[in-house]
Design an enzyme around this catalytic site. Structure first.
Site, PDB file in Angstrom:
ATOM      1  NE  ARG A  65      -3.619  -2.099   2.682  1.00 27.54           N
ATOM      2  CZ  ARG A  65      -3.740  -2.831   3.789  1.00 27.54           C
ATOM      3  NH1 ARG A  65      -3.074  -2.498   4.883  1.00 27.54           N
ATOM      4  NH2 ARG A  65      -4.527  -3.875   3.815  1.00 27.54           N
ATOM      5  NE  ARG A 134      -6.539  -0.725   7.509  1.00 29.84           N
ATOM      6  CZ  ARG A 134      -6.505  -2.050   7.663  1.00 29.84           C
ATOM      7  NH1 ARG A 134      -6.690  -2.834   6.630  1.00 29.84           N
ATOM      8  NH2 ARG A 134      -6.307  -2.591   8.816  1.00 29.84           N
ATOM      9  NE  ARG A 145      -8.229  -7.002   2.746  1.00 28.06           N
ATOM     10  CZ  ARG A 145      -7.045  -6.942   3.320  1.00 28.06           C
ATOM     11  NH1 ARG A 145      -6.949  -6.779   4.615  1.00 28.06           N
ATOM     12  NH2 ARG A 145      -5.945  -7.032   2.625  1.00 28.06           N
TER      13      ARG A 145
HETATM   14  P1  ADP Z   1      -5.551  -4.376  12.320  1.00 22.17           P
HETATM   15  O1  ADP Z   1      -4.069  -4.254  12.440  1.00 22.17           O
HETATM   16  O2  ADP Z   1      -6.131  -5.284  13.350  1.00 22.17           O
HETATM   17  O3  ADP Z   1      -6.005  -4.732  10.937  1.00 22.17           O
HETATM   18  P2  ADP Z   1      -5.542  -1.468  12.674  1.00 22.17           P
HETATM   19  O4  ADP Z   1      -4.669  -1.304  13.858  1.00 22.17           O
HETATM   20  O5  ADP Z   1      -4.968  -1.158  11.330  1.00 22.17           O
HETATM   21  O6  ADP Z   1      -6.208  -2.930  12.646  1.00 22.17           O
HETATM   22  O7  ADP Z   1      -6.857  -0.580  12.941  1.00 22.17           O
HETATM   23  C1  ADP Z   1      -7.837  -0.349  11.943  1.00 22.17           C
HETATM   24  C2  ADP Z   1      -8.330   1.102  12.074  1.00 22.17           C
HETATM   25  O8  ADP Z   1      -9.046   1.259  13.307  1.00 22.17           O
HETATM   26  C3  ADP Z   1      -7.197   2.114  12.098  1.00 22.17           C
HETATM   27  O9  ADP Z   1      -7.601   3.219  11.314  1.00 22.17           O
HETATM   28  C4  ADP Z   1      -7.071   2.493  13.572  1.00 22.17           C
HETATM   29  O10 ADP Z   1      -6.608   3.815  13.729  1.00 22.17           O
HETATM   30  C5  ADP Z   1      -8.505   2.352  14.056  1.00 22.17           C
HETATM   31  N1  ADP Z   1      -8.645   1.985  15.491  1.00 22.17           N
HETATM   32  C6  ADP Z   1      -7.875   1.127  16.219  1.00 22.17           C
HETATM   33  N2  ADP Z   1      -8.338   0.991  17.483  1.00 22.17           N
HETATM   34  C7  ADP Z   1      -9.438   1.786  17.565  1.00 22.17           C
HETATM   35  C8  ADP Z   1     -10.397   2.076  18.602  1.00 22.17           C
HETATM   36  N3  ADP Z   1     -10.325   1.541  19.828  1.00 22.17           N
HETATM   37  N4  ADP Z   1     -11.402   2.941  18.316  1.00 22.17           N
HETATM   38  C9  ADP Z   1     -11.502   3.483  17.078  1.00 22.17           C
HETATM   39  N5  ADP Z   1     -10.654   3.280  16.062  1.00 22.17           N
HETATM   40  C10 ADP Z   1      -9.636   2.419  16.273  1.00 22.17           C
HETATM   41  P1  5GP Z   2      -3.131  -6.509   5.582  1.00 21.48           P
HETATM   42  O1  5GP Z   2      -3.243  -6.937   4.158  1.00 21.48           O
HETATM   43  O2  5GP Z   2      -4.284  -5.637   6.008  1.00 21.48           O
HETATM   44  O3  5GP Z   2      -1.790  -5.924   5.932  1.00 21.48           O
HETATM   45  O4  5GP Z   2      -3.226  -7.823   6.476  1.00 21.48           O
HETATM   46  C1  5GP Z   2      -4.328  -8.648   6.340  1.00 21.48           C
HETATM   47  C2  5GP Z   2      -4.347  -9.598   7.498  1.00 21.48           C
HETATM   48  O5  5GP Z   2      -3.219 -10.472   7.410  1.00 21.48           O
HETATM   49  C3  5GP Z   2      -4.251  -8.866   8.846  1.00 21.48           C
HETATM   50  O6  5GP Z   2      -5.378  -9.213   9.645  1.00 21.48           O
HETATM   51  C4  5GP Z   2      -2.983  -9.360   9.441  1.00 21.48           C
HETATM   52  O7  5GP Z   2      -3.099  -9.599  10.827  1.00 21.48           O
HETATM   53  C5  5GP Z   2      -2.749 -10.689   8.712  1.00 21.48           C
HETATM   54  N1  5GP Z   2      -1.343 -11.030   8.700  1.00 21.48           N
HETATM   55  C6  5GP Z   2      -0.296 -10.191   8.572  1.00 21.48           C
HETATM   56  N2  5GP Z   2       0.845 -10.870   8.655  1.00 21.48           N
HETATM   57  C7  5GP Z   2       0.501 -12.169   8.866  1.00 21.48           C
HETATM   58  C8  5GP Z   2       1.270 -13.348   9.055  1.00 21.48           C
HETATM   59  O8  5GP Z   2       2.484 -13.364   9.056  1.00 21.48           O
HETATM   60  N3  5GP Z   2       0.568 -14.492   9.218  1.00 21.48           N
HETATM   61  C9  5GP Z   2      -0.796 -14.529   9.233  1.00 21.48           C
HETATM   62  N4  5GP Z   2      -1.376 -15.715   9.431  1.00 21.48           N
HETATM   63  N5  5GP Z   2      -1.542 -13.437   9.069  1.00 21.48           N
HETATM   64  C10 5GP Z   2      -0.896 -12.267   8.882  1.00 21.48           C
END
Ligand code: ADP
Ligand code: 5GP
Length: 197
Positions: A65, A134, A145
């Protein structure tokens, strides 16, 4: 359907990390639906305790990204290369998600352990409304997803099965972070004692 974001520390995943050839503290696995806030929590953990924890850089076959760097956010690789490496036994876990492969290589975990840090893995359980905000997903990939998330959450009997050491509901980021920090407090104290002695 998915009203509550969820993040957890997965005991089963911890148990699956092979100890052979991997000395040092056991990795911590942070798992939950995509969009639950795992990377936000992890980022904060590393900001506040960067000398104790280290993030293992996963491999993925998806495209970077905007702003993502190879080797920092992920190792961006082709499916062919990743499949070869998986077959060669170079990965401790991998998953197909939303049409792409993701995985944690043994080398990525070792690199963190070599720095004497506790390795933290981000492993998905998928899903959640926040993905919509996002703005990096096409409608098609978003639909994929969320469909994956629904299946995961419907079949998630995580609590009953003892899959997780701890379930954190991330409806308030500060509280969720405190819960994460508290769950890791023993490791944090231990590392602080070691560095002060
Ligand atoms: P993941 O890594 O689990 O996919 P992210 O950390 O990227 O999720 O979070 C997804 C979005 O939600 C981001 O834009 C983040 O800033 C937002 N976010 C995370 N925690 C909270 C919360 N407690 N309340 C509102 N927004 C949140
Ligand atoms: P994104 O494409 O948004 O970066 O990731 C998609 C999902 O893949 C996320 O929920 C993230 O936690 C998961 N992911 C990222 N790295 C790994 C990994 O090494 N192993 C697995 N099983 N999932 C992962």
């Amino acid at each position: 359907m998915l009203r509550r974001p969820l993040a957890g520390l997965a005991a089963a995943a911890l148990g699956r990390v092979p100890s052979d050839g991997m000395p040092g503290p056991r990795p911590v696995v942070l798992s939950g639906p995509s969009g639950a806030g795992k990377s936000t929590l992890l980022k904060r953990l590393l900001q506040e305790h960067g000398s104790i924890f280290g993030f293992s850089v996963s491999h993925t076959t998806r495209d970077p990204r905007p702003g993502e760097e190879n080797g920092k956010d992920y190792y961006f690789v082709t499916r062919e290369v990743m499949q070869q490496d998986i077959a060669a036994g170079d990965f401790i876990e991998h998953a197909e998600f939303s049409g792409n492969l993701y995985g944690t290589s043994k080398a990525a975990v070792r690199a963190v352990q070599a720095m004497n840090r506790i390795c933290v893995l981000d492993v998905d359980l998928q899903g959640e409304q926040r993905l919509r905000q996002r703005n990096t997903e096409t409608e098609e990939s978003l639909a994929k997803r969320l469909a994956a998330a629904r299946v995961d959450m419907e079949s998630c009997e995580c609590k009953e099965q003892g899959l997780f050491d701890l379930i954190i509901i991330n409806d308030d980021l500060d509280k969720a972070y405190q819960a994460l920090e508290e769950a890791l407090s023993e490791e944090i104290k231990k590392a602080q004692r070691t560095s002060h002695s």
